[in-house]
Motif scaffolding. Sequence first.
Motif, mmCIF file in Angstrom:
data_model
loop_
_atom_site.group_PDB
_atom_site.id
_atom_site.type_symbol
_atom_site.label_atom_id
_atom_site.label_comp_id
_atom_site.label_asym_id
_atom_site.label_seq_id
_atom_site.Cartn_x
_atom_site.Cartn_y
_atom_site.Cartn_z
ATOM 1 N N LEU A 41 0.846 -1.194 0.000
ATOM 2 C CA LEU A 41 0.000 0.000 0.000
ATOM 3 C C LEU A 41 0.878 1.240 0.000
ATOM 4 O O LEU A 41 2.027 1.198 0.445
ATOM 5 C CB LEU A 41 -0.873 0.047 1.265
ATOM 6 N N PRO A 42 0.338 2.365 -0.450
ATOM 7 C CA PRO A 42 1.027 3.625 -0.159
ATOM 8 C C PRO A 42 1.086 3.801 1.358
ATOM 9 O O PRO A 42 0.206 3.311 2.091
ATOM 10 C CB PRO A 42 0.109 4.680 -0.794
ATOM 11 N N LYS A 43 2.112 4.483 1.847
ATOM 12 C CA LYS A 43 2.174 4.743 3.284
ATOM 13 C C LYS A 43 0.902 5.474 3.714
ATOM 14 O O LYS A 43 0.382 6.329 2.992
ATOM 15 C CB LYS A 43 3.380 5.608 3.615
ATOM 16 N N PHE A 44 0.397 5.130 4.891
ATOM 17 C CA PHE A 44 -0.825 5.791 5.361
ATOM 18 C C PHE A 44 -0.825 5.868 6.881
ATOM 19 O O PHE A 44 -0.100 5.142 7.573
ATOM 20 C CB PHE A 44 -2.075 5.040 4.883
ATOM 21 N N GLY A 45 -1.641 6.778 7.389
ATOM 22 C CA GLY A 45 -1.866 6.899 8.820
ATOM 23 C C GLY A 45 -3.305 7.285 9.067
ATOM 24 O O GLY A 45 -4.006 7.753 8.167
ATOM 25 N N LEU A 46 -3.752 7.090 10.308
ATOM 26 C CA LEU A 46 -5.135 7.376 10.687
ATOM 27 C C LEU A 46 -5.184 8.590 11.601
ATOM 28 O O LEU A 46 -4.403 8.695 12.552
ATOM 29 C CB LEU A 46 -5.748 6.157 11.384
ATOM 30 N N ILE A 47 -6.106 9.505 11.316
ATOM 31 C CA ILE A 47 -6.247 10.725 12.103
ATOM 32 C C ILE A 47 -7.660 10.790 12.661
ATOM 33 O O ILE A 47 -8.636 10.744 11.905
ATOM 34 C CB ILE A 47 -5.973 11.976 11.246
ATOM 35 N N SER A 48 -7.763 10.862 13.979
ATOM 36 C CA SER A 48 -9.071 10.979 14.608
ATOM 37 C C SER A 48 -9.140 12.131 15.610
ATOM 38 O O SER A 48 -10.222 12.502 16.045
ATOM 39 C CB SER A 48 -9.464 9.679 15.314
ATOM 40 N N HIS A 49 -7.986 12.707 15.992
ATOM 41 C CA HIS A 49 -7.999 13.883 16.867
ATOM 42 C C HIS A 49 -6.747 14.712 16.606
ATOM 43 O O HIS A 49 -5.812 14.281 15.907
ATOM 44 C CB HIS A 49 -8.125 13.492 18.344
ATOM 45 N N ASP A 50 -6.712 15.925 17.170
ATOM 46 C CA ASP A 50 -5.639 16.884 16.894
ATOM 47 C C ASP A 50 -4.260 16.304 17.161
ATOM 48 O O ASP A 50 -3.303 16.599 16.442
ATOM 49 C CB ASP A 50 -5.824 18.150 17.752
ATOM 50 N N VAL B 145 4.100 9.317 7.666
ATOM 51 C CA VAL B 145 3.927 9.218 6.219
ATOM 52 C C VAL B 145 5.149 9.795 5.519
ATOM 53 O O VAL B 145 5.646 9.225 4.538
ATOM 54 C CB VAL B 145 2.624 9.926 5.783
ATOM 55 N N ALA B 146 5.680 10.910 6.053
ATOM 56 C CA ALA B 146 6.994 11.436 5.695
ATOM 57 C C ALA B 146 7.240 11.518 4.195
ATOM 58 O O ALA B 146 8.200 10.958 3.677
ATOM 59 C CB ALA B 146 8.091 10.605 6.374
ATOM 60 N N VAL B 147 6.373 12.205 3.489
ATOM 61 C CA VAL B 147 6.552 12.400 2.050
ATOM 62 C C VAL B 147 6.355 13.883 1.739
ATOM 63 O O VAL B 147 5.751 14.609 2.541
ATOM 64 C CB VAL B 147 5.550 11.550 1.243
ATOM 65 N N PRO B 148 6.833 14.348 0.594
ATOM 66 C CA PRO B 148 6.615 15.774 0.273
ATOM 67 C C PRO B 148 5.152 16.160 0.172
ATOM 68 O O PRO B 148 4.799 17.305 0.414
ATOM 69 C CB PRO B 148 7.318 15.928 -1.080
ATOM 70 N N ALA B 149 4.286 15.201 -0.198
ATOM 71 C CA ALA B 149 2.859 15.510 -0.319
ATOM 72 C C ALA B 149 2.057 14.270 0.034
ATOM 73 O O ALA B 149 2.535 13.138 -0.075
ATOM 74 C CB ALA B 149 2.514 15.990 -1.723
ATOM 75 N N GLU C 265 -2.740 9.600 3.218
ATOM 76 C CA GLU C 265 -2.124 8.615 2.345
ATOM 77 C C GLU C 265 -1.039 9.255 1.481
ATOM 78 O O GLU C 265 -1.222 10.355 0.948
ATOM 79 C CB GLU C 265 -3.190 7.975 1.444
ATOM 80 N N GLN C 266 0.059 8.546 1.366
ATOM 81 C CA GLN C 266 1.187 9.000 0.565
ATOM 82 C C GLN C 266 0.757 9.305 -0.871
ATOM 83 O O GLN C 266 0.013 8.547 -1.490
ATOM 84 C CB GLN C 266 2.241 7.890 0.557
ATOM 85 N N LEU C 267 1.218 10.437 -1.398
ATOM 86 C CA LEU C 267 1.003 10.772 -2.793
ATOM 87 C C LEU C 267 2.142 10.134 -3.590
ATOM 88 O O LEU C 267 3.299 10.552 -3.467
ATOM 89 C CB LEU C 267 0.984 12.284 -2.983
ATOM 90 N N VAL C 268 1.822 9.117 -4.375
ATOM 91 C CA VAL C 268 2.860 8.305 -5.002
ATOM 92 C C VAL C 268 3.306 8.906 -6.335
ATOM 93 O O VAL C 268 2.590 9.711 -6.952
ATOM 94 C CB VAL C 268 2.378 6.853 -5.223
ATOM 95 N N ASP C 269 4.500 8.502 -6.778
ATOM 96 C CA ASP C 269 5.027 8.901 -8.080
ATOM 97 C C ASP C 269 4.370 8.004 -9.123
ATOM 98 O O ASP C 269 4.839 6.907 -9.406
ATOM 99 C CB ASP C 269 6.550 8.734 -8.083
ATOM 100 N N LEU C 270 3.282 8.474 -9.692
ATOM 101 C CA LEU C 270 2.356 7.623 -10.436
ATOM 102 C C LEU C 270 2.753 7.469 -11.895
ATOM 103 O O LEU C 270 2.995 8.451 -12.601
ATOM 104 C CB LEU C 270 0.948 8.215 -10.343
ATOM 105 N N VAL D 182 3.427 -2.062 -7.614
ATOM 106 C CA VAL D 182 1.977 -2.204 -7.731
ATOM 107 C C VAL D 182 1.408 -2.047 -6.331
ATOM 108 O O VAL D 182 1.611 -2.907 -5.464
ATOM 109 C CB VAL D 182 1.590 -3.567 -8.332
ATOM 110 N N LEU D 183 0.704 -0.943 -6.082
ATOM 111 C CA LEU D 183 0.189 -0.608 -4.758
ATOM 112 C C LEU D 183 -1.334 -0.617 -4.775
ATOM 113 O O LEU D 183 -1.946 -0.022 -5.656
ATOM 114 C CB LEU D 183 0.688 0.774 -4.319
ATOM 115 N N VAL D 184 -1.931 -1.271 -3.789
ATOM 116 C CA VAL D 184 -3.396 -1.288 -3.691
ATOM 117 C C VAL D 184 -3.880 0.080 -3.227
ATOM 118 O O VAL D 184 -3.398 0.611 -2.226
ATOM 119 C CB VAL D 184 -3.876 -2.379 -2.722
ATOM 120 N N ASN D 185 -4.851 0.634 -3.944
ATOM 121 C CA ASN D 185 -5.438 1.914 -3.570
ATOM 122 C C ASN D 185 -6.706 1.706 -2.749
ATOM 123 O O ASN D 185 -6.774 2.085 -1.582
ATOM 124 C CB ASN D 185 -5.735 2.742 -4.820
#
Length: 404
Positions: free
Chosen positions: A145-154, A164-168, A207-212, A289-292
């Motif tokens: 998968l693209p790198k991802f994280g979950l956000i539920s509070h500040d 996630v550590a990516v430029p975008a 979710e990481q913005l991948v080099d598509l 090949v990354l699952v979206n």
Amino acid sequence: MSKSRDASAIGTVLPAAGQRGFDTLAEAILPGQTVGILGGGQLGRMLAMVARRSGYRVHVLADEAGSPASHFAHKTVVAADNDRAAWCHFAETCDVVTMEFENLPALRVEEICELVPVRPGLLVLETAQNRAAEKTFLAACGLPLPKFGLISHDGDIARVWDEVAVPAAVLKTAGGGYDGKGQAVVHSAHELEHAWQRLGRLPCTLEQLVDLECEISVLVARDWRGETVTYGPLLNQHAHHILDLTVCPAGVDEAVESAACAFAVRVAQRLELVGLVCVEFFVTRAGQVLVNEIAPRAHNSGHLTIEAFACSQFEQQLRCVCGLPVAPATPVRPAAMVNLLGDLWAGGEPMWERLAEFPSCYLHLYDKHPPRPGRKMGHITVCADSSSLARELALAARKAIVRA
């Protein structure tokens, strides 16, 4: 519940398939019996057309009268999500129920699972309709998968941005979004904080913005025995977050094709799916090949299977939910599909007569009113000797019908 067949004459026994309550199909559902469809849109319409052609009765539950699917239903129940009595009445008139989209109230689906087999079941629905649950499930399956994280509070914002550590990255609401709705591209933790505020401080995934390089999808039909067939990969192009063009064959490397099909089958098997699932992928410039995301139903990218394959995605969905074995997904000809959005009506009714100039061109309109910008009004599929020619002809056909 209507049962127009003698169970003793059928004898096909189906196992549980990851759903609660009424989780067995005592016998195959055969022509003359009733297939219920949750949702009245174009996917339900095309499924209803196949079911009626095959001799089934079709009942549709929709949230408004005159829905696209209702025009091919023997009976339509119009009900709001909170109308428990109407949902239960609908279920009691059906021999099996399936769904045309996943944004359904889980509580209502859980209740009707006690009355009628629902394929796919509640657990599949709950996984697919929430991005956080979906990403967690896919990661547990060992899928890339693209790198991802979950956000539920500040307090999650700075930590998840660093992880996630990516430029975008792309911030997406966990529930309710589709066709780009409920999303925002962010380039810093500061932008992420403001975007989360704009999305209502709802639970989200980052979710990481991948080099598509490209986007592809694979459809998997899985029957009650666990047998699967695949369609694809299908090459997809989007415009303004809405699918614009699908081409088959996709023309990707053999390694990409093999990986995507294997990953899609793994999703179907791990879900214990009985029905159809579309798995969407990102292919990076490095060949990953990354699952979206996944959709446990027929899919816009699979519309070309109606003309380009011996058995369409809608026929496979019908077979699977009715307890029949999957059919071979045999390609017939290369094809391309273009969506027809309401924007095409800006200058007046499209000039449909011009489609006669294009060989092997098939028009599908969904009987939606009125046409609005961004609204999916129909699609055109073109078959040709190669996918590149099919693509060229499909784009030209759509351009030809537009009034200046």
